[in-house]
Design an enzyme around this catalytic site. Structure first.
Site, short mmCIF file in Angstrom:
data_model
loop_
_atom_site.label_atom_id
_atom_site.label_comp_id
_atom_site.label_asym_id
_atom_site.label_seq_id
_atom_site.Cartn_x
_atom_site.Cartn_y
_atom_site.Cartn_z
N ALA A 8 104.82 47.47 28.43
CA ALA A 8 103.80 46.42 28.35
C ALA A 8 103.02 46.33 29.64
O ALA A 8 102.78 45.26 30.18
CB ALA A 8 104.45 45.08 28.02
N LYS A 187 92.01 66.21 27.27
CA LYS A 187 92.14 65.06 28.19
C LYS A 187 92.97 65.46 29.40
O LYS A 187 92.68 65.06 30.54
CB LYS A 187 92.75 63.85 27.48
CG LYS A 187 92.74 62.64 28.41
CD LYS A 187 92.86 61.31 27.74
CE LYS A 187 92.59 60.19 28.76
NZ LYS A 187 93.27 58.95 28.44
P1 NAD Z 1 101.19 50.55 33.99
O1 NAD Z 1 101.51 51.01 35.36
O2 NAD Z 1 100.18 49.46 33.87
O3 NAD Z 1 102.52 50.08 33.27
C1 NAD Z 1 103.56 51.00 33.01
C2 NAD Z 1 104.90 50.28 33.19
O4 NAD Z 1 105.08 50.00 34.58
C3 NAD Z 1 105.01 48.94 32.46
O5 NAD Z 1 106.30 48.87 31.90
C4 NAD Z 1 104.83 47.92 33.56
O6 NAD Z 1 105.49 46.70 33.33
C5 NAD Z 1 105.46 48.64 34.73
N1 NAD Z 1 104.95 48.16 36.02
C6 NAD Z 1 103.65 48.14 36.43
N2 NAD Z 1 103.58 47.64 37.69
C7 NAD Z 1 104.85 47.34 38.05
C8 NAD Z 1 105.43 46.79 39.23
N3 NAD Z 1 104.68 46.47 40.28
N4 NAD Z 1 106.77 46.61 39.25
C9 NAD Z 1 107.53 46.93 38.19
N5 NAD Z 1 107.04 47.47 37.04
C10 NAD Z 1 105.72 47.67 36.99
O7 NAD Z 1 100.77 51.83 33.16
P2 NAD Z 1 99.58 52.01 32.11
O8 NAD Z 1 98.30 52.15 32.84
O9 NAD Z 1 99.72 51.01 31.03
O10 NAD Z 1 99.92 53.47 31.56
C11 NAD Z 1 100.82 53.70 30.48
C12 NAD Z 1 100.48 55.07 29.89
O11 NAD Z 1 99.14 55.00 29.35
C13 NAD Z 1 100.45 56.19 30.94
O12 NAD Z 1 100.87 57.40 30.37
C14 NAD Z 1 98.97 56.29 31.30
O13 NAD Z 1 98.62 57.55 31.81
C15 NAD Z 1 98.35 56.03 29.92
N6 NAD Z 1 96.96 55.59 29.95
C16 NAD Z 1 96.58 54.55 30.74
C17 NAD Z 1 95.25 54.16 30.76
C18 NAD Z 1 94.78 53.00 31.60
O14 NAD Z 1 93.56 52.81 31.73
N7 NAD Z 1 95.66 52.15 32.12
C19 NAD Z 1 94.31 54.87 29.99
C20 NAD Z 1 94.74 55.90 29.16
C21 NAD Z 1 96.08 56.26 29.16
#
Ligand code: NAD
Length: 307
Positions: A8, A187
């Protein structure tokens, strides 16, 4: 449909929120208790174009959730995915009837899912949505995007059609892919080139492109990735890709942005490099295709992570 979004963070929150608002039975799963507590207490805090709103979503800790679901959308960081899939299987969330979709960036997610999930329950997706994670309980959701998805072999069954209708209802702009493997590699080509080079040079995409010899850096890297991708079944076009790369340097496209790998390094977090250039290099070794650019970029990013 009963849907669990595994992870999330920024993107899991975007997808989970939109599906919830479209009336689906959605639970977001995460490990970060401070984040879970913030969303549970106030709803998901969403910033969009200067406006801030709170939206109710259901969020639970991975360890506390054991309800079987129809679909799991995996949106952890790539390096966390295997552990979470195993956990969800052990806890009965993923059953033999559950479809599991990877929507993560990077390569090798189909191979990973195949270790645990039957082929006719695996879905792969590529999304052009973006999202920013501001801190516990708080995301920035701007711009628009789409989700291209499908079975690895291109089969369009009833579940795929139903999911496409759900994505449309949720305004996630779903599209059933005719060739999801090619879309994933296209991508990954962008991410392998710009995530790594911008992380290593500490530059925005447009700044990297403004270097007069940027093509000298990009072209050999692209050729490695295309050679390996084609052996993995992707249909990749060198000239079209290079033209696309030149177009994205513009400030109107993504020239003013740092790629996510740069942000991960700035935030002291591990990057997904092992699923980008690192994964191309691994496949290259399997096919005896030399990948020196992928190898050295992967090492450089790991060096920066560790420092
Ligand atoms: P994110 O870093 O926002 O979150 C991923 C996980 O890390 C989550 O469970 C979150 O709770 C945890 N997290 C984030 N910061 C944290 C902290 N400071 N301490 C502890 N836990 C923490 O990742 P995302 O951007 O949602 O990416 C998820 C997937 O989607 C990846 O494979 C990414 O490459 C892909 N994706 C992301 C985007 C984008 O714009 N964000 C776009 C396309 C694809």
């Amino acid at each position: 449909m009963k849907i669990a979004v595994a992870g999330a963070g920024a993107m899991g929150s975007r997808v989970g929120l939109y599906l919830t608002q479209a009336g689906q039975d959605v639970v977001l799963l995460d490990d970060w208790q401070t984040h879970i507590d913030a969303v549970t207490a106030h709803g998901l805090k969403v910033h969009t174009l200067g406006e801030t709103e709170y939206h109710p979503v259901s969020i639970r800790s991975f360890k506390d959730y054991s309800m079987p679901v129809d679909l799991v959308i995996v949106l952890t960081k790539a390096m966390a995915a295997e552990e979470k899939i195993k956990q969800l299987m052990a806890q009965g969330v993923i059953t033999a009837e559950t479809n599991v979709m990877s929507m993560m960036n990077g390569l090798g997610h189909g191979d990973l899912l195949r270790k645990y999930i039957a082929d006719d329950k695996i879905l792969l997706a590529v999304t052009m949505w973006s999202a920013g994670f501001n801190g516990p309980g708080e995301v920035t959701l701007e711009g628009t995007g789409n989700i291209e998805f499908g079975r690895m072999d291109g089969t369009v069954d009833d579940f795929v059609k139903e999911l496409n209708a759900i994505f449309d209802e949720a305004q996630l702009n779903g599209r059933i892919s005719e060739d999801i493997v090619t879309s994933i590699w296209n991508k990954a080509l962008v991410n392998c080139c710009f995530n790594t080079y911008c992380a290593v040079t500490d530059k925005k995409i447009g700044e990297f492109g403004a270097y007069p010899y940027a093509d000298d850096m990009l072209i050999p890297l692209m050729k490695e990735i295309i050679a390996v991708g084609e052996r993995k079944g992707a249909r990749l076009d060198f000239d079209a890709t290079l033209n696309k790369f030149h177009a994205i340097y513009s400030p109107e496209v993504v020239g003013l942005h740092y790629p996510s790998m740069h942000q991960d390094i700035q935030n002291g977090r591990k990057t997904e490099v092992d699923f980008l250039t690192g994964r191309v290099a691994k496949y290259g070794r399997e096919f005896s295709i030399p990948t020196p650019y992928c190898d050295i970029l992967t090492h450089l990013v790991h060096q920066i992570e560790k420092s």
